[in-house]
Write an enzyme that holds these catalytic residues in place. Structure first.
Site, PDB file in Angstrom:
ATOM      1  N   HIS A   1       7.768  30.992  87.601  1.00 29.46           N
ATOM      2  CA  HIS A   1       9.159  30.609  87.338  1.00 29.46           C
ATOM      3  C   HIS A   1      10.103  31.502  88.154  1.00 29.46           C
ATOM      4  CE1 HIS A   1       7.676  29.432  83.063  1.00 29.46           C
ATOM      5  NE2 HIS A   1       7.980  28.299  83.681  1.00 29.46           N
TER       6      HIS A   1
ATOM      7  N   LYS B   1       8.823  22.121  68.613  1.00 26.83           N
ATOM      8  CA  LYS B   1       7.689  22.714  69.336  1.00 26.83           C
ATOM      9  C   LYS B   1       7.485  24.157  68.872  1.00 26.83           C
ATOM     10  CE  LYS B   1       6.263  23.236  74.178  1.00 26.83           C
ATOM     11  NZ  LYS B   1       6.716  23.043  75.552  1.00 26.83           N
TER      12      LYS B   1
ATOM     13  N   ARG C   1       3.728  22.515  91.111  1.00 28.16           N
ATOM     14  CA  ARG C   1       2.532  23.316  91.354  1.00 28.16           C
ATOM     15  C   ARG C   1       1.439  22.513  92.038  1.00 28.16           C
ATOM     16  NH1 ARG C   1       2.462  25.274  85.239  1.00 28.16           N
ATOM     17  NH2 ARG C   1       2.863  23.064  85.155  1.00 28.16           N
TER      18      ARG C   1
ATOM     19  N   SER D   1       2.823  29.022  81.483  1.00 26.67           N
ATOM     20  CA  SER D   1       3.083  29.867  80.305  1.00 26.67           C
ATOM     21  C   SER D   1       1.980  29.674  79.266  1.00 26.67           C
ATOM     22  CB  SER D   1       4.433  29.507  79.670  1.00 26.67           C
ATOM     23  OG  SER D   1       5.472  29.712  80.573  1.00 26.67           O
TER      24      SER D   1
HETATM   25  O1  PNS Z   1       9.061  23.986  80.713  1.00 26.27           O
HETATM   26  P1  PNS Z   1       8.955  22.556  80.273  1.00 26.27           P
HETATM   27  O2  PNS Z   1       8.663  22.482  78.793  1.00 26.27           O
HETATM   28  O3  PNS Z   1       7.981  21.763  81.106  1.00 26.27           O
HETATM   29  O4  PNS Z   1      10.406  21.886  80.522  1.00 26.27           O
HETATM   30  C1  PNS Z   1      10.641  20.537  80.209  1.00 26.27           C
HETATM   31  C2  PNS Z   1      12.150  20.232  80.199  1.00 26.27           C
HETATM   32  C3  PNS Z   1      12.895  21.200  79.303  1.00 26.27           C
HETATM   33  C4  PNS Z   1      12.697  20.357  81.595  1.00 26.27           C
HETATM   34  C5  PNS Z   1      12.294  18.781  79.710  1.00 26.27           C
HETATM   35  O5  PNS Z   1      11.532  18.594  78.554  1.00 26.27           O
HETATM   36  C6  PNS Z   1      13.734  18.388  79.409  1.00 26.27           C
HETATM   37  O6  PNS Z   1      14.549  18.241  80.297  1.00 26.27           O
HETATM   38  N1  PNS Z   1      14.057  18.278  78.091  1.00 26.27           N
HETATM   39  C7  PNS Z   1      15.375  17.964  77.613  1.00 26.27           C
HETATM   40  C8  PNS Z   1      15.432  16.603  76.931  1.00 26.27           C
HETATM   41  C9  PNS Z   1      15.649  15.488  77.950  1.00 26.27           C
HETATM   42  O7  PNS Z   1      16.609  15.482  78.694  1.00 26.27           O
HETATM   43  N2  PNS Z   1      14.703  14.524  77.945  1.00 26.27           N
HETATM   44  C10 PNS Z   1      14.722  13.412  78.838  1.00 26.27           C
HETATM   45  C11 PNS Z   1      14.069  13.742  80.178  1.00 26.27           C
HETATM   46  S1  PNS Z   1      14.133  12.386  81.280  1.00 26.27           S
END
Ligand code: PNS
Length: 159
Positions: free
Chosen positions: A17, A41, A90, A127
């Site tokens: 990150h 979560k 990645r 993570s």
């Molecule tokens: O580190 P992560 O858990 O892979 O991050 C995922 C994240 C936070 C980028 C994604 O889950 C997100 O944007 N969540 C916010 C809710 C949202 O906007 N959902 C619709 C996505 S199209």
């Protein structure tokens, strides 16, 4: 001002990150690292702890701001005058999920997504893997920043 958001769970922030955040900080006026507040979560660190760790490890980049959000990322972008998301890619396994979110975010609010290829040193890093390895006594030094390593050891010792 060109501002970009780097969203994620960051539970905890890894060197992968940090690599993406630092490289993005060289390309934009401001990088907003946005920690998702996800009540459903289970996480190892609280959002406050994740924000603290991110603040500490990005202190050397003068133009990185740490924030938190809940709900839709596109709403966070609209509220903060942000028109683009930056994500690290990645491997091909990330691609399908990231592509779907990128296209949905664009469809919902014309928010663009830019993908930065991960440094190959960290292409296997996540993570979740860090937490699993550390939980079973494996060595994760070099995979997370030092302040995160000590917090990780302390938190797992409490379990
Ligand atoms: O580190 P992560 O858990 O892979 O991050 C995922 C994240 C936070 C980028 C994604 O889950 C997100 O944007 N969540 C916010 C809710 C949202 O906007 N959902 C619709 C996505 S199209």
């Amino acid at each position: 001002m060109h501002r970009v958001v780097c969203p994620g769970s960051f539970d905890p922030v890894t060197n992968g990150h940090l690599d993406i955040i630092s490289r993005a900080s060289g390309l934009y006026d401001e990088v907003v690292v946005a920690v998702l507040i996800n009540v459903t979560k289970h996480s190892l660190f609280t959002v406050d702890e994740r924000v603290e760790m991110l603040t500490e490890v990005t202190a050397h980049c003068g133009n990185v701001k740490i924030d938190r959000f809940h709900g839709l990322l596109v709403d966070f972008c609209a509220a903060n005058g942000i028109s683009a998301v930056i994500k690290g890619l990645r491997a091909v396994t990330d691609f399908e999920y990231e592509m779907q979110m990128a296209q949905m975010n664009y469809r919902m609010a014309k928010v663009e997504t830019l993908f930065m290829t991960t440094n190959p040193l960290y292409s296997f890093l996540s993570s979740s893997l860090v937490k699993e390895i550390a939980r079973y006594g494996g060595d994760v030094s070099g995979l997370v920043p030092d302040p995160v390593l000590s917090r990780l050891r302390a938190r797992l010792a409490e379990e």
